[in-house]
Structure formats: C-alpha cells, structure tokens
Enzyme design. Sequence first.
Site, PDB file in Angstrom:
ATOM      1  N   LYS A 183       1.632   3.983  -3.088  1.00 37.53           N
ATOM      2  CA  LYS A 183       1.215   5.371  -2.887  1.00 37.53           C
ATOM      3  C   LYS A 183       2.413   6.318  -3.038  1.00 37.53           C
ATOM      4  O   LYS A 183       2.283   7.413  -3.605  1.00 37.53           O
ATOM      5  CB  LYS A 183       0.565   5.558  -1.512  1.00 37.53           C
ATOM      6  CG  LYS A 183      -0.793   4.927  -1.359  1.00 37.53           C
ATOM      7  CD  LYS A 183      -1.857   5.547  -2.261  1.00 37.53           C
ATOM      8  CE  LYS A 183      -2.424   6.831  -1.725  1.00 37.53           C
ATOM      9  NZ  LYS A 183      -3.547   7.344  -2.548  1.00 37.53           N
ATOM     10  N   TYR A 225       0.825  -1.214   0.000  1.00 32.55           N
ATOM     11  CA  TYR A 225       0.000   0.000   0.000  1.00 32.55           C
ATOM     12  C   TYR A 225       0.861   1.267   0.000  1.00 32.55           C
ATOM     13  O   TYR A 225       0.747   2.111  -0.898  1.00 32.55           O
ATOM     14  CB  TYR A 225      -0.941  -0.028   1.211  1.00 32.55           C
ATOM     15  CG  TYR A 225      -1.606   1.293   1.535  1.00 32.55           C
ATOM     16  CD1 TYR A 225      -2.327   1.994   0.571  1.00 32.55           C
ATOM     17  CD2 TYR A 225      -1.527   1.832   2.817  1.00 32.55           C
ATOM     18  CE1 TYR A 225      -2.949   3.201   0.876  1.00 32.55           C
ATOM     19  CE2 TYR A 225      -2.152   3.032   3.127  1.00 32.55           C
ATOM     20  CZ  TYR A 225      -2.850   3.713   2.159  1.00 32.55           C
ATOM     21  OH  TYR A 225      -3.454   4.908   2.459  1.00 32.55           O
TER      22      TYR A 225
END
Length: 492
Positions: free
Chosen positions: A241, A237
């Site tokens: 990002k 994640y």
Amino acid sequence: MELTSVLKFLENRTILVTGATGFLAKIFVEKILRVQPNVKKLYLLLRAADDKSAMQRFNTEVVGKDLFKVLREKCGANFTTFISQRTTIVPGDITCENLGVNDTNLLEEIWKEVDIVVNLAATTNFDERYDVALGINTFGARHVLNFAKKCNKLKVLLHVSTAYVCGEKEGLMLEKPYYMGETLNGTLGLDIEVEKKVMDEKLKQLKAENASEKSITTTMKELGLERARKYGWPNTYVFTKAMGEMLLGKLKEEIPLVINRPTIITSTFKEPFPGWVEGIRTIDSLAVGYGKGRITCFLGNPKTILDVIPADMVVNSMIVSMMAHADQRGSETIYQIGSSVSNPLDITNLRDYGFNYFTKNPWINKVNGKPIIVGKVNVLSSMDSFQRYMALHYLLPLKGLEIVNAAFCQYFQGKYLELYRKIKFVMRLIDLYGPYLFFKTVFDDLNTEKLRTNGKESGIETDIFYFDPKAINWEDYFMKIHLPGVVRYVFK
C-alpha cells in the site's frame, strides 16, 4: 478548499468505483444512492470474467446484502429499476491496463462521462502472496491513475490507503506523503520496478521447478514478508500500500489527488443503520475468538491505543474530501481518518467491553447448545510472559493430552483437536498482529479536522456527512452497536 452543499456537488455526477464488492465500497455506493438519488451514474468495477458473472456478483455480494435494506424500503417496488438506472456494472481487473475492461464502447463511454474516480480495490491480507499484493495494491493503483488520466471531465481521483503505511514508527504520525524510494528503516535501494522483477523471477523459478500450487503460495507469502521487513514494514499489506502511494504521488502530474488513510475500520455508527459489518476485520477476529471461548490471554501493552473508526464516518470523510479538492489541478492531499488523537480508546477498555457484553449475551455453542462462559482476558505485557503463560496453560497440557490420547487409542481426540485449534488460533493472531500489540503511534488528523471545521463553517450537511470521532461514546458503541453487529453478521 471550497465547501458548499455536498448533495448539490453529487447531483448529476458520474463516479467510477473500483473494488465495488468490498466492505467500504458497498457502504460508499449505498450512501450515494440513498442520499442523492439524482446522481447521474455509478460505474462499479468488480472482478469478473464477463457481464453475466459481474451482475451475479453485484446482485449477491452488494445489493443483496442487509446493508441495502433501508434504500430498498425507501424505493419500494422501484428498487430494482432505480439501481439499474443509476449503476453500470463493469467486469474488470485493476491489475491490468485499462482496468481489464475489454468492451471498447464501454471504455469510451466511461472516459467521456466520469467526473470522479474512487479507488477502493485492495487486498488487505497481512500475509498476502507478494505477486497478488503487488498486482493490486501497488501496480493496481498505477493502473487506476493511468485510467483516470484518460477521463476527459475528471475532477478528482480519490485513493483509499491505510494509516498503517507508517509501519511500526512511534510517536505522532503526520499526514504527509511517502516519496519514491523512501523506507521506514533507512535501508537504501527500494525500487518498485526491482521489487516486481524480484517477484517475477521467483515465480519463474518456482514454475521451472514444477512446484505445487501450495508451495508457490507459501513461498510467495514468505517473499512478501521478507521484502517488507527488509525496508522496515511489518507485513506485505502495508508495504505494498505504501508503494502504491509512492507511485501515485510520483506519476499524478496534473491530476487532483486525494489519499484517505483510515485506521482500523469497524461497523457503521449510524447509517444506513448502526452495527452493519462484514467479514472478520482486524479487532473482530479477537471478538470472535473471545466470544467463542478460544482466547483467555493476549499479548499487548495494556495502555496501547487502539485507533478505530466506524465505516460510515470513513465514507463520509471520503465524500466531503472529494468535493473539497475537485478541480485542484496537480494537488495531493492526505487525510488520516481515525480517533487516536481526538477520542483515544485503549486496549483494556476493549477487553472490559468484550467481557461485559459476552457475560450478558453469551454465544451458544452449536455442538452442545450450552452458553460459552467467558472470563476476563489476561493481557500479558511482554513476549516472555506470554510464552510462559502459553507453555504452562496450553503447551504442557497439549503434550500430556497427546500422550494420553495415544495410550487410549484416540479416545480424547476431540479434546486434543479443540485445544490444538485454540493454540493455533492465538499464535496465528500474534504472528499477524504482533507489531500492533505494542503500538506507540497516534495518527495526526489535522487535515481531517480542518475539513470538518471548514465544512461546519460552510454549512455543508454535517448531519448527513458526519465524521467526528469525538461524537462517539466508546462504551455505548461497543456494547450496543459494534459487538451486537459482529455477533449478527460475522459469527458463524
């Protein structure tokens, strides 16, 4: 930075919002519609095959939620008409060029009308499949940027990231950008196009081997974690990002770019009403596990600072930052939205709030109708002490119960499965959140503090667009707002 009336800034604006069914996006949309009914139009992009399914998702997953009850009451019988006049639901997909919008007339309309693009589309699963996370969090951000460049009247692009793009770095984390190829551990060679190639080749190989869908999913999840950890990020994640931020900074050209990095987002503090939350969000998985009696110990430094921020404060900061940087051609500004500097909360406080709340308001077991009695969670300060505790209190009894269960022809199968689920639940949380349990980072919010100060001095509507974490009494918030909200909206 020119700050005037936020309500005046929003009047007659046209805004494109991606990821419109997400937690923050819903709060953002509700806020705009409630405080500035004279907004011109919100184009709401959500993943759907066609107009009909998009509208069905919007009605069920957005306006059908409790979140909209205040606006619904305010509008009365005109609610449906008001929503249809102020919103256009756009079926699409940010993993595609032109955001997957196939209607050419609608595309031209959006490019002609939109003033502001807000990118809230993301997958927040720590162990997401690498192909999925790259498609949404990294290349999806690039697709949104390319789309924004085609908007003739664009004033600003707001991208919502996460403060945890810093990985496990210790100390004061500044509001600074990540540059192409930058890594957290100094390993050279990070190239986003190469990452895509590695992912594509692995997928191609798996399909050539006729791997099952389950096997493909597992392998792609493992690949994401492997690639993230190679360059110093703890999970897929935050790695994807961070790469999304890199692409935006590199390719933005003259687009005014604002990147908001919230920390751990919790239930609403005030608006549209206190305590609205959706889905099991980071620390809420602990609250759910604890309240249901699944967690009696946890791993972590008792002095670890938990940086949490209510969702409505995040949304308010987004809206004010949009206005602050409108028309600042070629600028890039980063805001970290959190509480660890100005109003820190440590893990032992959270433990005590949970104990006090669930002691006074025990969860009722749906199977036997009896209240679940909670005890104080043992916070174990090292992995060694955690493993000893688990072995003594859970793994040995589980092994013994397995043997007894076999001897008594599965008579104790229910108890065995219950204990097994408890162990699996705790170990899963440790695996996903382990890097943050000994977190030694606080997030500098100097830019955000300046935004607050300038807004106050300029006379913006701070009573409506509040985002000062110093206003929060954490004990009151958790005992009277957040935990009751989690029980109401998240507990099943």
